[in-house]
Design a protein around this motif. Structure first.
Motif, PDB file in Angstrom:
ATOM      1  N   VAL A   1      -4.812 -81.703 -42.426  1.00 22.08           N
ATOM      2  CA  VAL A   1      -4.820 -81.365 -40.993  1.00 22.08           C
ATOM      3  C   VAL A   1      -5.284 -79.916 -40.828  1.00 22.08           C
ATOM      4  O   VAL A   1      -4.800 -79.031 -41.530  1.00 22.08           O
ATOM      5  N   VAL A   2      -6.207 -79.705 -39.915  1.00 18.13           N
ATOM      6  CA  VAL A   2      -6.646 -78.335 -39.637  1.00 18.13           C
ATOM      7  C   VAL A   2      -6.247 -77.990 -38.203  1.00 18.13           C
ATOM      8  O   VAL A   2      -6.674 -78.654 -37.250  1.00 18.13           O
ATOM      9  N   ALA A   3      -5.377 -76.982 -38.070  1.00 15.10           N
ATOM     10  CA  ALA A   3      -4.986 -76.510 -36.735  1.00 15.10           C
ATOM     11  C   ALA A   3      -5.930 -75.376 -36.346  1.00 15.10           C
ATOM     12  O   ALA A   3      -6.315 -74.566 -37.195  1.00 15.10           O
ATOM     13  N   THR A   4      -6.297 -75.338 -35.086  1.00 11.65           N
ATOM     14  CA  THR A   4      -7.342 -74.385 -34.685  1.00 11.65           C
ATOM     15  C   THR A   4      -6.917 -73.447 -33.558  1.00 11.65           C
ATOM     16  O   THR A   4      -7.743 -72.713 -33.018  1.00 11.65           O
TER      17      THR A   4
ATOM     18  N   GLY B   1       3.059 -74.850 -38.247  1.00 16.15           N
ATOM     19  CA  GLY B   1       3.682 -74.217 -39.418  1.00 16.15           C
ATOM     20  C   GLY B   1       2.724 -74.056 -40.591  1.00 16.15           C
ATOM     21  O   GLY B   1       3.157 -73.788 -41.718  1.00 16.15           O
ATOM     22  N   LEU B   2       1.432 -74.240 -40.366  1.00 10.50           N
ATOM     23  CA  LEU B   2       0.455 -74.166 -41.473  1.00 10.50           C
ATOM     24  C   LEU B   2       0.096 -72.712 -41.783  1.00 10.50           C
ATOM     25  O   LEU B   2       0.140 -71.841 -40.911  1.00 10.50           O
ATOM     26  N   ARG B   3      -0.286 -72.494 -43.031  1.00  9.38           N
ATOM     27  CA  ARG B   3      -0.634 -71.138 -43.465  1.00  9.38           C
ATOM     28  C   ARG B   3      -1.941 -70.701 -42.791  1.00  9.38           C
ATOM     29  O   ARG B   3      -2.883 -71.496 -42.680  1.00  9.38           O
ATOM     30  N   ASP B   4      -1.952 -69.457 -42.327  1.00  6.03           N
ATOM     31  CA  ASP B   4      -3.158 -68.934 -41.667  1.00  6.03           C
ATOM     32  C   ASP B   4      -4.216 -68.624 -42.724  1.00  6.03           C
ATOM     33  O   ASP B   4      -4.069 -67.706 -43.530  1.00  6.03           O
ATOM     34  N   ARG B   5      -5.314 -69.407 -42.715  1.00  3.68           N
ATOM     35  CA  ARG B   5      -6.373 -69.223 -43.709  1.00  3.68           C
ATOM     36  C   ARG B   5      -7.626 -68.644 -43.073  1.00  3.68           C
ATOM     37  O   ARG B   5      -8.712 -68.702 -43.655  1.00  3.68           O
TER      38      ARG B   5
ATOM     39  N   LYS C   1     -11.232 -76.219 -51.487  1.00  2.00           N
ATOM     40  CA  LYS C   1     -10.650 -76.627 -52.782  1.00  2.00           C
ATOM     41  C   LYS C   1      -9.177 -77.032 -52.590  1.00  2.00           C
ATOM     42  O   LYS C   1      -8.733 -78.076 -53.060  1.00  2.00           O
ATOM     43  N   ASP C   2      -8.428 -76.227 -51.866  1.00  2.00           N
ATOM     44  CA  ASP C   2      -7.002 -76.507 -51.689  1.00  2.00           C
ATOM     45  C   ASP C   2      -6.762 -77.793 -50.898  1.00  2.00           C
ATOM     46  O   ASP C   2      -5.837 -78.550 -51.196  1.00  2.00           O
ATOM     47  N   LEU C   3      -7.586 -78.015 -49.879  1.00  6.92           N
ATOM     48  CA  LEU C   3      -7.370 -79.218 -49.051  1.00  6.92           C
ATOM     49  C   LEU C   3      -7.851 -80.470 -49.776  1.00  6.92           C
ATOM     50  O   LEU C   3      -7.221 -81.524 -49.704  1.00  6.92           O
ATOM     51  N   THR C   4      -8.959 -80.355 -50.490  1.00  2.00           N
ATOM     52  CA  THR C   4      -9.486 -81.520 -51.206  1.00  2.00           C
ATOM     53  C   THR C   4      -8.567 -81.906 -52.357  1.00  2.00           C
ATOM     54  O   THR C   4      -8.292 -83.089 -52.576  1.00  2.00           O
ATOM     55  N   GLY C   5      -8.063 -80.904 -53.050  1.00  3.86           N
ATOM     56  CA  GLY C   5      -7.226 -81.189 -54.214  1.00  3.86           C
ATOM     57  C   GLY C   5      -5.795 -81.545 -53.855  1.00  3.86           C
ATOM     58  O   GLY C   5      -4.994 -81.855 -54.727  1.00  3.86           O
ATOM     59  N   GLY C   6      -5.443 -81.466 -52.589  1.00  2.11           N
ATOM     60  CA  GLY C   6      -4.087 -81.830 -52.165  1.00  2.11           C
ATOM     61  C   GLY C   6      -3.073 -80.722 -52.414  1.00  2.11           C
ATOM     62  O   GLY C   6      -1.869 -80.935 -52.299  1.00  2.11           O
TER      63      GLY C   6
ATOM     64  N   GLU D   1      -2.649 -78.115 -50.613  1.00  2.10           N
ATOM     65  CA  GLU D   1      -2.070 -77.795 -49.294  1.00  2.10           C
ATOM     66  C   GLU D   1      -2.282 -78.988 -48.362  1.00  2.10           C
ATOM     67  O   GLU D   1      -3.314 -79.653 -48.436  1.00  2.10           O
ATOM     68  N   VAL D   2      -1.310 -79.216 -47.460  1.00  2.00           N
ATOM     69  CA  VAL D   2      -1.445 -80.368 -46.541  1.00  2.00           C
ATOM     70  C   VAL D   2      -2.375 -80.065 -45.379  1.00  2.00           C
ATOM     71  O   VAL D   2      -2.890 -80.956 -44.710  1.00  2.00           O
ATOM     72  N   GLY D   3      -2.593 -78.769 -45.151  1.00  2.00           N
ATOM     73  CA  GLY D   3      -3.461 -78.407 -44.036  1.00  2.00           C
ATOM     74  C   GLY D   3      -3.653 -76.913 -43.991  1.00  2.00           C
ATOM     75  O   GLY D   3      -3.199 -76.182 -44.880  1.00  2.00           O
ATOM     76  N   ALA D   4      -4.333 -76.463 -42.949  1.00  2.00           N
ATOM     77  CA  ALA D   4      -4.595 -75.033 -42.822  1.00  2.00           C
ATOM     78  C   ALA D   4      -4.726 -74.664 -41.352  1.00  2.00           C
ATOM     79  O   ALA D   4      -5.148 -75.493 -40.532  1.00  2.00           O
TER      80      ALA D   4
END
Ligand code: SF4
Ligand code: SF4
Length: 471
Positions: free
Chosen positions: A24-27, A34-38, A48-53, A55-58
């Motif tokens: 999930v990408v929050a914008t 509650g997602l980490r600010d990337r 890489k993090d989202l594809t590899g699982g 992180e659940v989102g960003a």
């Protein structure tokens, strides 16, 4: 990949997405989940993090970065998560349904009162038809799942049972066109103001329908066929596309997209409904040379008395939808809500029988004149499709209509009323100013009705207004 902004987002989106290994990408900083600010991280790292699982989102607050990350993650995941995409299998549906006690608790909490227990009972003996049928009537709110003491994933089962149909579902939607141009207003403005285009009907807003999306398309088609100008936006525009006639055609394939009588323009997303209001605002500016700046009252008064526009928010869900409806009201445009709209309470309802409330100021003759309940209400909650279309035809009537325009509008009001309720409308006498307003097709019958009512001719206003008469 699911991308969310800040509106119409289910609060459990992250939990649900996790179940299906969907990033999930929050914008928006208004809904970060509650997602980490990337936002300041390199795209390669986030992908890489989202594809590899990992992180659940960003949370990414840069739209261009969102575009790149989301596209790359979707391409990377394509084909890899087939196994995660699946909901329950047929066997599982049957087994889950067998756990249902038919207690009816879910149906009591379902906004549409769907017969879930009965469908479960049928599914438990391998008949999945009933549960699949619920899909069209279900708005996916998830209340049933929340309230089931046996924790049965009701919506999952409904969606899975309907999957065969869903997989094959294809439809054509007209793309959102954006604002209405001045040149288009020049073409349609005079017939709208004089009443010769019987009305501008907008279908906007959310999918909280009481009886499925089909009704929206049916109502839209009713008005298109009658040469109203029907404009759509948001969920309503998308749901219209899901309805096909016997030949498999959607309304977008049957009717043109121009902003004109008999047209079906899609102005775009939910909030693009402002373009329809924008068109109404442009009419007084272009025709009556009303100044657009700092001139709210005069423009709203012009629209209220001259522009036969009505909006449908048939499935209004949120306070936002209601805020938009009342915002539209301020410009003199009535809004019809669907059956679930009753939760907003009834507001701005007029009393057609109170003659004194409909006195108008004729700004040209500087006299007060007898008016009519046009439009009678500003927010009206209809209990059925039939009630709604009759009300919309009536709410399109405006004091400025010419006799020809009034004849056209009354012919639709009378025809729809008779077809749906079997008689002439009881308040018809209020809208007939002179004999020239009477539709030719029902003339004899209407004259007889008017006689019984003790109707008398009255002079139509030349410049109707509810503002002060001025100096
Ligand atoms: S609440 Fe649960 S157990 Fe009760 S009828 Fe609904 S699905 Fe069945
Ligand atoms: S998800 Fe569907 S079936 Fe369940 S309560 Fe909401 S509308 Fe009713």
């Amino acid at each position: 990949v699911i991308v969310v902004d800040e509106q119409c987002v289910r609060t459990d989106v992250l939990k649900e997405a996790k179940r299906f290994a969907t990033p999930v990408v929050a914008t928006s900083d208004k809904l970060c989940l509650g997602l980490r600010d990337r936002t300041n991280d390199a795209c390669d790292e986030i992908v890489k993090d989202l594809t590899g699982g990992k992180e659940v989102g960003a949370l990414i607050l840069n739209p261009e970065k969102v575009g790149e990350v989301v596209t790359r993650v979707a391409m990377n995941l394509s084909g890899k998560r087939e196994k995660d995409k699946k909901g329950p299998e047929r066997e599982e549906i049957i087994n889950e349904a067998a756990r249902c006690t038919n207690c009816g608790w879910c149906s009591r909490h379902c906004p549409n009162g769907l017969p879930i227990g009965d469908a479960m009972k049928a599914a438990s003996v391998e008949n999945l038809e009933k549960i699949a049928e619920l899909y069209e009537l279900c708005n996916g709110c998830g209340r049933c799942e929340n309230d089931c003491e046996r924790e049965i994933k009701v919506f999952d089962l409904i969606a899975k049972a309907a999957q065969i149909e869903l997989k094959e579902e294809k439809y054509v939607v007209r793309s959102g066109r954006g604002p209405i141009q001045d040149v288009e207003i020049r073409n349609v403005g005079p017939p709208i103001v004089l009443g010769e285009i019987p009305g501008v009907i907008a279908f906007v807003g959310c999918p909280n329908y009481a009886s499925g999306y089909k009704e929206v398309a049916e109502m839209a088609e009713e008005f298109i066929k009658r040469n109203y100008l029907v404009a759509v936006s948001g969920c309503a525009a998308m749901h219209i596309a899901r309805y096909k006639d016997e030949e498999g055609k959607t309304l977008y394939e049957k009717y043109p997209g121009n902003f004109d009588r008999g047209g079906l323009p899609n102005v775009g997303s939910c909030v693009a409904n402002a373009h329809i209001l924008g068109a109404a605002i442009k009419i007084p500016n272009i025709f009556a040379r009303k100044n657009l700046r700092g001139n709210f009252e005069e423009i709203a008064d012009y629209i209220l008395n001259r522009v036969g526009a009505v909006a449908f928010a048939w499935g209004a869900i949120s306070q936002k939808a209601y805020a938009i409806a009342t915002g539209v009201n301020r410009w003199g445009i009535p809004v019809i809500l669907g059956p679930h709209g009753s939760k907003y309470r009834r507001l701005f309802l007029g009393r057609g029988d109170k003659e004194k409330e409909w006195i108008l100021n004729d700004r040209r003759t500087k006299r007060k004149v007898k008016g009519e309940p046009a439009p009678e209400h500003l927010v009206y909650c209809a209990e059925s499709k039939e009630e709604a279309i009759v009300m919309a035809a009536k709410l399109c009537i405006r004091p400025n209509d010419t006799s020809r325009g009034r004849q056209i509008k009354l012919s639709h009001y009378v025809d729809l009323y008779k077809r749906n309720f079997g008689s002439l409308p009881d308040d018809l006498d209020l809208f007939v100013r002179t004999k020239s307003d009477i539709p030719i097709t029902n003339k004899e019958e209407i004259l007889e009705f008017l006689d019984e009512k003790g109707w008398k001719e009255r002079e139509p206003p030349t410049e109707p207004s509810i503002l002060d008469l001025g100096e």
